[in-house]
Motif scaffolding. Sequence first.
Motif, PDB file in Angstrom:
ATOM      1  N   CYS A 119      -6.620  -0.179  -0.213  1.00 36.69           N
ATOM      2  CA  CYS A 119      -5.674   0.279   0.808  1.00 36.69           C
ATOM      3  C   CYS A 119      -6.305   1.396   1.644  1.00 36.69           C
ATOM      4  O   CYS A 119      -6.861   2.354   1.105  1.00 36.69           O
ATOM      5  CB  CYS A 119      -4.403   0.804   0.144  1.00 36.69           C
ATOM      6  SG  CYS A 119      -3.372  -0.477  -0.588  1.00 36.69           S
ATOM      7  N   THR A 142     -12.597  10.316  -1.220  1.00 34.00           N
ATOM      8  CA  THR A 142     -12.559   8.961  -0.676  1.00 34.00           C
ATOM      9  C   THR A 142     -13.558   8.056  -1.384  1.00 34.00           C
ATOM     10  O   THR A 142     -14.342   8.496  -2.227  1.00 34.00           O
ATOM     11  CB  THR A 142     -12.827   8.973   0.841  1.00 34.00           C
ATOM     12  OG1 THR A 142     -14.027   9.708   1.108  1.00 34.00           O
ATOM     13  CG2 THR A 142     -11.675   9.624   1.580  1.00 34.00           C
ATOM     14  N   ARG A 183      -2.963   7.450  -9.522  1.00 33.71           N
ATOM     15  CA  ARG A 183      -2.519   6.489  -8.508  1.00 33.71           C
ATOM     16  C   ARG A 183      -1.418   5.633  -9.107  1.00 33.71           C
ATOM     17  O   ARG A 183      -1.640   4.912 -10.086  1.00 33.71           O
ATOM     18  CB  ARG A 183      -3.684   5.621  -8.031  1.00 33.71           C
ATOM     19  CG  ARG A 183      -3.345   4.809  -6.773  1.00 33.71           C
ATOM     20  CD  ARG A 183      -4.542   4.014  -6.305  1.00 33.71           C
ATOM     21  NE  ARG A 183      -4.844   2.940  -7.229  1.00 33.71           N
ATOM     22  CZ  ARG A 183      -4.338   1.708  -7.139  1.00 33.71           C
ATOM     23  NH1 ARG A 183      -3.489   1.406  -6.176  1.00 33.71           N
ATOM     24  NH2 ARG A 183      -4.668   0.783  -8.007  1.00 33.71           N
ATOM     25  N   CYS A 239       0.818  -1.220   0.000  1.00 37.16           N
ATOM     26  CA  CYS A 239       0.000   0.000   0.000  1.00 37.16           C
ATOM     27  C   CYS A 239       0.850   1.268   0.000  1.00 37.16           C
ATOM     28  O   CYS A 239       0.314   2.373  -0.137  1.00 37.16           O
ATOM     29  CB  CYS A 239      -0.946   0.017   1.197  1.00 37.16           C
ATOM     30  SG  CYS A 239      -2.328  -1.159   1.038  1.00 37.16           S
ATOM     31  N   GLN A 263      -1.348   3.633  -2.077  1.00 38.54           N
ATOM     32  CA  GLN A 263      -1.909   4.971  -1.878  1.00 38.54           C
ATOM     33  C   GLN A 263      -0.889   6.047  -2.211  1.00 38.54           C
ATOM     34  O   GLN A 263      -0.899   7.137  -1.618  1.00 38.54           O
ATOM     35  CB  GLN A 263      -2.436   5.126  -0.450  1.00 38.54           C
ATOM     36  CG  GLN A 263      -3.777   4.474  -0.230  1.00 38.54           C
ATOM     37  CD  GLN A 263      -4.846   4.990  -1.186  1.00 38.54           C
ATOM     38  OE1 GLN A 263      -4.761   6.096  -1.716  1.00 38.54           O
ATOM     39  NE2 GLN A 263      -5.863   4.178  -1.430  1.00 38.54           N
ATOM     40  N   TYR A 299      -2.351   9.345   3.801  1.00 36.24           N
ATOM     41  CA  TYR A 299      -2.601   8.328   4.825  1.00 36.24           C
ATOM     42  C   TYR A 299      -3.326   8.909   6.033  1.00 36.24           C
ATOM     43  O   TYR A 299      -3.614  10.111   6.081  1.00 36.24           O
ATOM     44  CB  TYR A 299      -1.306   7.624   5.233  1.00 36.24           C
ATOM     45  CG  TYR A 299      -0.261   8.480   5.917  1.00 36.24           C
ATOM     46  CD1 TYR A 299      -0.098   8.433   7.301  1.00 36.24           C
ATOM     47  CD2 TYR A 299       0.583   9.314   5.201  1.00 36.24           C
ATOM     48  CE1 TYR A 299       0.876   9.194   7.943  1.00 36.24           C
ATOM     49  CE2 TYR A 299       1.558  10.075   5.821  1.00 36.24           C
ATOM     50  CZ  TYR A 299       1.694  10.016   7.197  1.00 36.24           C
ATOM     51  OH  TYR A 299       2.655  10.776   7.830  1.00 36.24           O
ATOM     52  N   TRP A 327       0.288   8.647  -4.992  1.00 37.86           N
ATOM     53  CA  TRP A 327      -0.266   9.350  -6.140  1.00 37.86           C
ATOM     54  C   TRP A 327       0.803  10.262  -6.724  1.00 37.86           C
ATOM     55  O   TRP A 327       1.576  10.879  -5.984  1.00 37.86           O
ATOM     56  CB  TRP A 327      -1.485  10.172  -5.709  1.00 37.86           C
ATOM     57  CG  TRP A 327      -2.599   9.319  -5.180  1.00 37.86           C
ATOM     58  CD1 TRP A 327      -2.659   8.710  -3.956  1.00 37.86           C
ATOM     59  CD2 TRP A 327      -3.790   8.961  -5.862  1.00 37.86           C
ATOM     60  NE1 TRP A 327      -3.821   7.982  -3.835  1.00 37.86           N
ATOM     61  CE2 TRP A 327      -4.544   8.126  -4.996  1.00 37.86           C
ATOM     62  CE3 TRP A 327      -4.310   9.264  -7.120  1.00 37.86           C
ATOM     63  CZ2 TRP A 327      -5.781   7.597  -5.361  1.00 37.86           C
ATOM     64  CZ3 TRP A 327      -5.550   8.743  -7.480  1.00 37.86           C
ATOM     65  CH2 TRP A 327      -6.275   7.916  -6.602  1.00 37.86           C
ATOM     66  N   GLU A 368     -10.282   4.378   2.191  1.00 38.88           N
ATOM     67  CA  GLU A 368      -9.569   4.279   0.926  1.00 38.88           C
ATOM     68  C   GLU A 368      -9.761   5.562   0.120  1.00 38.88           C
ATOM     69  O   GLU A 368     -10.791   6.217   0.196  1.00 38.88           O
ATOM     70  CB  GLU A 368     -10.000   3.056   0.117  1.00 38.88           C
ATOM     71  CG  GLU A 368     -11.291   3.232  -0.669  1.00 38.88           C
ATOM     72  CD  GLU A 368     -12.527   2.862   0.111  1.00 38.88           C
ATOM     73  OE1 GLU A 368     -12.533   3.026   1.347  1.00 38.88           O
ATOM     74  OE2 GLU A 368     -13.511   2.438  -0.532  1.00 38.88           O
ATOM     75  N   TRP A 401      -6.735  -0.572  -4.593  1.00 37.59           N
ATOM     76  CA  TRP A 401      -7.783   0.423  -4.337  1.00 37.59           C
ATOM     77  C   TRP A 401      -8.390   0.273  -2.941  1.00 37.59           C
ATOM     78  O   TRP A 401      -9.029   1.205  -2.439  1.00 37.59           O
ATOM     79  CB  TRP A 401      -8.877   0.317  -5.401  1.00 37.59           C
ATOM     80  CG  TRP A 401      -8.460   0.829  -6.736  1.00 37.59           C
ATOM     81  CD1 TRP A 401      -8.087   0.092  -7.825  1.00 37.59           C
ATOM     82  CD2 TRP A 401      -8.351   2.201  -7.141  1.00 37.59           C
ATOM     83  NE1 TRP A 401      -7.751   0.920  -8.874  1.00 37.59           N
ATOM     84  CE2 TRP A 401      -7.909   2.217  -8.486  1.00 37.59           C
ATOM     85  CE3 TRP A 401      -8.585   3.421  -6.497  1.00 37.59           C
ATOM     86  CZ2 TRP A 401      -7.693   3.398  -9.193  1.00 37.59           C
ATOM     87  CZ3 TRP A 401      -8.381   4.601  -7.201  1.00 37.59           C
ATOM     88  CH2 TRP A 401      -7.944   4.586  -8.531  1.00 37.59           C
TER      89      TRP A 401
END
Length: 265
Positions: free
Chosen positions: A85, A234, A211, A57, A215, A185, A217, A192, A83
Amino acid sequence: MDPSISCCFAAATTVALLLLIASPAATADPVGAGGWEDAHATFYGDETGAETMQGACGYGNLFEQGYGLATTALSSALFNDGWSCGACYELQCQNSTYCKPIGGGASVTVTATNACPANYSKPNENWCNPPQRHFDLSKPMFMDLVTDFHVGIIPVKYRRVPCVKSGGVRFEMMGNEWWVAVLVYNVAGAGEVRAVAVKGDRDGWWMDMHRNWGQIWDGDARLIGQGLSFRVTTGDGRAIVFDDVVPPTWTAGQSFKSNQQFVGV
Protein backbone atom coordinates in the motif's frame (compact mmCIF):
# COMPACT_ATOMS: atom_id res chain seq x y z
CA MET A 1 39.64 -20.71 -0.07
CA ASP A 2 40.45 -21.14 3.65
CA PRO A 3 37.84 -23.63 5.05
CA SER A 4 37.15 -21.35 8.02
CA ILE A 5 36.47 -18.42 5.69
CA SER A 6 34.24 -20.59 3.50
CA CYS A 7 32.29 -21.72 6.56
CA CYS A 8 31.75 -18.17 7.82
CA PHE A 9 30.74 -16.96 4.36
CA ALA A 10 28.15 -19.73 4.03
CA ALA A 11 26.76 -18.99 7.49
CA ALA A 12 26.51 -15.26 6.77
CA THR A 13 24.78 -15.96 3.46
CA THR A 14 22.26 -18.23 5.16
CA VAL A 15 21.47 -15.59 7.81
CA ALA A 16 21.04 -12.91 5.14
CA LEU A 17 18.64 -15.10 3.17
CA LEU A 18 16.62 -15.91 6.30
CA LEU A 19 16.34 -12.22 7.15
CA LEU A 20 15.16 -11.43 3.63
CA ILE A 21 12.55 -14.19 3.71
CA ALA A 22 11.36 -13.15 7.17
CA SER A 23 10.86 -9.51 6.25
CA PRO A 24 7.16 -8.94 5.45
CA ALA A 25 7.99 -5.75 3.62
CA ALA A 26 10.51 -7.33 1.25
CA THR A 27 9.58 -6.70 -2.36
CA ALA A 28 10.65 -8.29 -5.63
CA ASP A 29 10.48 -4.97 -7.47
CA PRO A 30 12.18 -2.29 -5.35
CA VAL A 31 12.04 1.39 -6.25
CA GLY A 32 14.71 2.35 -8.74
CA ALA A 33 15.33 -1.21 -9.96
CA GLY A 34 14.39 0.03 -13.43
CA GLY A 35 13.34 -3.32 -14.90
CA TRP A 36 9.98 -3.75 -16.62
CA GLU A 37 7.74 -6.71 -15.78
CA ASP A 38 4.72 -8.12 -17.60
CA ALA A 39 1.20 -7.95 -16.19
CA HIS A 40 -2.41 -7.22 -17.18
CA ALA A 41 -4.74 -4.36 -16.34
CA THR A 42 -8.48 -3.80 -16.06
CA PHE A 43 -10.55 -1.08 -14.38
CA TYR A 44 -13.30 -0.77 -11.80
CA GLY A 45 -15.84 1.97 -11.19
CA ASP A 46 -16.78 4.85 -13.46
CA GLU A 47 -15.19 8.13 -14.53
CA THR A 48 -15.84 9.79 -11.17
CA GLY A 49 -13.71 7.28 -9.26
CA ALA A 50 -16.33 7.02 -6.51
CA GLU A 51 -15.93 3.23 -6.28
CA THR A 52 -12.19 3.56 -5.72
CA MET A 53 -12.55 5.42 -2.41
CA GLN A 54 -11.82 3.60 0.87
CA GLY A 55 -10.48 0.09 0.28
CA ALA A 56 -8.04 -2.45 1.66
CA CYS A 57 -5.23 0.02 2.37
CA GLY A 58 -7.21 2.04 4.91
CA TYR A 59 -7.29 5.27 2.94
CA GLY A 60 -10.50 7.29 2.84
CA ASN A 61 -11.43 10.08 0.42
CA LEU A 62 -8.61 9.79 -2.08
CA PHE A 63 -9.22 13.28 -3.42
CA GLU A 64 -8.87 14.86 0.00
CA GLN A 65 -5.83 12.72 0.78
CA GLY A 66 -3.96 13.74 -2.36
CA TYR A 67 -4.21 10.56 -4.44
CA GLY A 68 -7.08 11.55 -6.71
CA LEU A 69 -7.84 9.21 -9.60
CA ALA A 70 -4.22 8.09 -10.17
CA THR A 71 -4.76 4.88 -8.22
CA THR A 72 -4.87 1.13 -8.61
CA ALA A 73 -5.92 -2.01 -6.79
CA LEU A 74 -3.29 -4.76 -6.82
CA SER A 75 -3.68 -8.50 -7.31
CA SER A 76 -2.71 -10.74 -4.40
CA ALA A 77 0.78 -11.36 -5.80
CA LEU A 78 1.52 -7.61 -5.82
CA PHE A 79 -0.54 -6.51 -2.81
CA ASN A 80 1.66 -8.55 -0.46
CA ASP A 81 -0.94 -8.63 2.33
CA GLY A 82 -1.05 -4.83 2.36
CA TRP A 83 2.67 -4.11 2.62
CA SER A 84 2.58 -2.65 -0.92
CA CYS A 85 0.00 0.00 0.00
CA GLY A 86 1.31 3.42 -0.99
CA ALA A 87 3.80 2.10 -3.55
CA CYS A 88 3.84 3.70 -7.00
CA TYR A 89 3.96 2.02 -10.39
CA GLU A 90 4.38 3.16 -13.96
CA LEU A 91 2.29 1.20 -16.48
CA GLN A 92 2.41 1.10 -20.26
CA CYS A 93 -0.07 -0.65 -22.54
CA GLN A 94 1.60 -3.20 -24.82
CA ASN A 95 0.78 -5.71 -27.55
CA SER A 96 -2.81 -4.62 -28.07
CA THR A 97 -4.44 -2.89 -31.02
CA TYR A 98 -6.31 -0.82 -28.41
CA CYS A 99 -3.15 0.75 -26.96
CA LYS A 100 -2.84 4.48 -27.35
CA PRO A 101 0.53 5.59 -28.71
CA ILE A 102 3.00 6.59 -25.99
CA GLY A 103 2.83 10.18 -27.19
CA GLY A 104 -0.94 9.97 -26.86
CA GLY A 105 -0.84 9.18 -23.16
CA ALA A 106 -0.36 5.40 -23.09
CA SER A 107 1.65 5.56 -19.87
CA VAL A 108 0.31 6.21 -16.38
CA THR A 109 1.80 6.41 -12.90
CA VAL A 110 -0.48 5.23 -10.10
CA THR A 111 -0.41 4.66 -6.34
CA ALA A 112 -1.55 1.36 -4.81
CA THR A 113 -4.59 2.14 -2.65
CA ASN A 114 -6.64 -1.07 -2.72
CA ALA A 115 -6.57 -4.84 -3.25
CA CYS A 116 -8.07 -6.84 -6.09
CA PRO A 117 -9.14 -9.96 -4.16
CA ALA A 118 -8.44 -13.47 -5.31
CA ASN A 119 -11.36 -15.78 -6.07
CA TYR A 120 -10.20 -19.36 -5.72
CA SER A 121 -13.58 -20.72 -6.82
CA LYS A 122 -12.74 -19.42 -10.31
CA PRO A 123 -9.08 -20.33 -10.81
CA ASN A 124 -9.16 -19.81 -14.56
CA GLU A 125 -11.27 -16.65 -14.67
CA ASN A 126 -9.99 -14.32 -11.97
CA TRP A 127 -7.02 -12.20 -13.03
CA CYS A 128 -6.27 -11.34 -9.41
CA ASN A 129 -5.57 -14.92 -8.32
CA PRO A 130 -1.93 -15.68 -7.53
CA PRO A 131 0.57 -15.89 -9.06
CA GLN A 132 -0.78 -13.43 -11.64
CA ARG A 133 0.37 -9.82 -11.51
CA HIS A 134 -2.58 -7.60 -12.22
CA PHE A 135 -3.60 -3.94 -11.87
CA ASP A 136 -7.25 -2.96 -11.40
CA LEU A 137 -7.10 0.72 -12.30
CA SER A 138 -9.53 3.56 -11.82
CA LYS A 139 -11.45 3.99 -15.08
CA PRO A 140 -9.80 7.35 -15.99
CA MET A 141 -6.34 5.74 -15.68
CA PHE A 142 -7.41 2.81 -17.86
CA MET A 143 -8.83 5.22 -20.45
CA ASP A 144 -5.46 6.98 -20.57
CA LEU A 145 -3.95 3.72 -21.82
CA VAL A 146 -6.49 2.59 -24.43
CA THR A 147 -8.49 3.91 -27.34
CA ASP A 148 -11.67 2.10 -26.22
CA PHE A 149 -12.32 1.05 -22.61
CA HIS A 150 -14.70 -1.67 -23.81
CA VAL A 151 -11.64 -3.83 -24.48
CA GLY A 152 -11.91 -4.64 -20.77
CA ILE A 153 -8.43 -6.07 -20.20
CA ILE A 154 -5.04 -5.33 -21.71
CA PRO A 155 -1.49 -6.60 -21.37
CA VAL A 156 0.83 -4.06 -19.78
CA LYS A 157 4.38 -3.72 -18.66
CA TYR A 158 5.07 -2.11 -15.33
CA ARG A 159 7.86 -1.01 -13.01
CA ARG A 160 8.17 0.46 -9.53
CA VAL A 161 8.89 4.18 -9.55
CA PRO A 162 9.41 6.77 -6.80
CA CYS A 163 6.21 8.38 -5.55
CA VAL A 164 5.88 12.12 -6.07
CA LYS A 165 3.51 13.77 -3.59
CA SER A 166 2.47 17.33 -2.82
CA GLY A 167 3.26 18.59 0.67
CA GLY A 168 4.45 16.59 3.66
CA VAL A 169 3.61 13.18 5.07
CA ARG A 170 0.19 13.18 6.76
CA PHE A 171 -1.20 11.43 9.81
CA GLU A 172 -4.87 10.65 10.48
CA MET A 173 -5.54 9.82 14.12
CA MET A 174 -7.71 6.89 15.16
CA GLY A 175 -8.20 4.83 18.31
CA ASN A 176 -9.51 6.04 21.69
CA GLU A 177 -8.38 6.76 25.25
CA TRP A 178 -7.11 3.19 25.66
CA TRP A 179 -5.10 2.73 22.51
CA VAL A 180 -3.70 4.84 19.70
CA ALA A 181 -3.90 4.19 15.95
CA VAL A 182 -2.80 6.22 12.94
CA LEU A 183 -3.14 6.15 9.17
CA VAL A 184 0.11 7.26 7.53
CA TYR A 185 -0.43 8.60 4.02
CA ASN A 186 0.82 10.94 1.29
CA VAL A 187 4.24 9.30 1.52
CA ALA A 188 6.67 10.13 -1.29
CA GLY A 189 9.79 8.25 -2.32
CA ALA A 190 9.35 4.52 -1.72
CA GLY A 191 5.68 5.14 -0.85
CA GLU A 192 5.03 2.08 1.24
CA VAL A 193 5.65 2.22 5.01
CA ARG A 194 7.67 -0.53 6.69
CA ALA A 195 7.63 0.59 10.35
CA VAL A 196 6.12 3.27 12.61
CA ALA A 197 6.96 4.28 16.17
CA VAL A 198 5.16 6.86 18.34
CA LYS A 199 6.28 9.00 21.29
CA GLY A 200 4.09 11.03 23.63
CA ASP A 201 5.45 14.35 24.87
CA ARG A 202 4.84 13.34 28.50
CA ASP A 203 6.01 9.73 28.26
CA GLY A 204 9.17 10.63 26.36
CA TRP A 205 9.88 7.12 25.04
CA TRP A 206 9.42 5.54 21.64
CA MET A 207 6.89 2.75 21.25
CA ASP A 208 6.95 0.55 18.16
CA MET A 209 3.54 0.35 16.53
CA HIS A 210 2.08 -2.69 14.77
CA ARG A 211 0.58 -2.67 11.31
CA ASN A 212 -3.06 -3.54 11.84
CA TRP A 213 -4.07 -3.61 8.17
CA GLY A 214 -3.24 -1.61 5.05
CA GLN A 215 -1.41 1.48 6.26
CA ILE A 216 -3.15 1.69 9.63
CA TRP A 217 -0.77 1.27 12.55
CA ASP A 218 -1.73 0.84 16.21
CA GLY A 219 -0.21 0.58 19.66
CA ASP A 220 -1.42 -0.42 23.10
CA ALA A 221 -0.85 2.92 24.81
CA ARG A 222 -2.97 5.68 26.37
CA LEU A 223 -1.80 8.81 24.56
CA ILE A 224 -4.92 10.99 24.68
CA GLY A 225 -3.93 14.46 25.85
CA GLN A 226 -0.32 14.10 24.75
CA GLY A 227 1.39 15.71 21.80
CA LEU A 228 2.73 13.03 19.51
CA SER A 229 5.87 12.48 17.47
CA PHE A 230 6.17 9.69 14.91
CA ARG A 231 9.16 7.89 13.43
CA VAL A 232 8.29 6.50 9.99
CA THR A 233 10.46 4.06 8.04
CA THR A 234 9.71 3.41 4.38
CA GLY A 235 10.31 0.35 2.24
CA ASP A 236 13.76 1.50 1.13
CA GLY A 237 14.93 1.66 4.74
CA ARG A 238 14.91 5.44 5.15
CA ALA A 239 13.41 6.94 8.30
CA ILE A 240 12.20 10.41 9.30
CA VAL A 241 11.28 11.60 12.78
CA PHE A 242 8.23 13.88 12.71
CA ASP A 243 8.62 15.78 15.98
CA ASP A 244 5.45 17.12 17.62
CA VAL A 245 3.43 16.66 14.42
CA VAL A 246 0.21 15.98 16.39
CA PRO A 247 -0.88 18.45 19.14
CA PRO A 248 -2.10 17.36 22.62
CA THR A 249 -5.66 18.33 21.69
CA TRP A 250 -5.96 15.65 18.99
CA THR A 251 -9.05 13.49 18.68
CA ALA A 252 -9.85 10.48 16.52
CA GLY A 253 -10.72 11.43 12.96
CA GLN A 254 -8.45 14.46 12.78
CA SER A 255 -5.66 14.65 10.19
CA PHE A 256 -2.39 16.49 10.57
CA LYS A 257 0.13 17.59 7.94
CA SER A 258 3.86 17.53 8.50
CA ASN A 259 6.37 19.77 6.76
CA GLN A 260 8.71 16.86 6.00
CA GLN A 261 8.70 14.42 3.13
CA PHE A 262 10.63 11.50 1.70
CA VAL A 263 12.17 12.55 -1.60
CA GLY A 264 14.27 10.87 -4.24
CA VAL A 265 14.91 7.12 -4.32
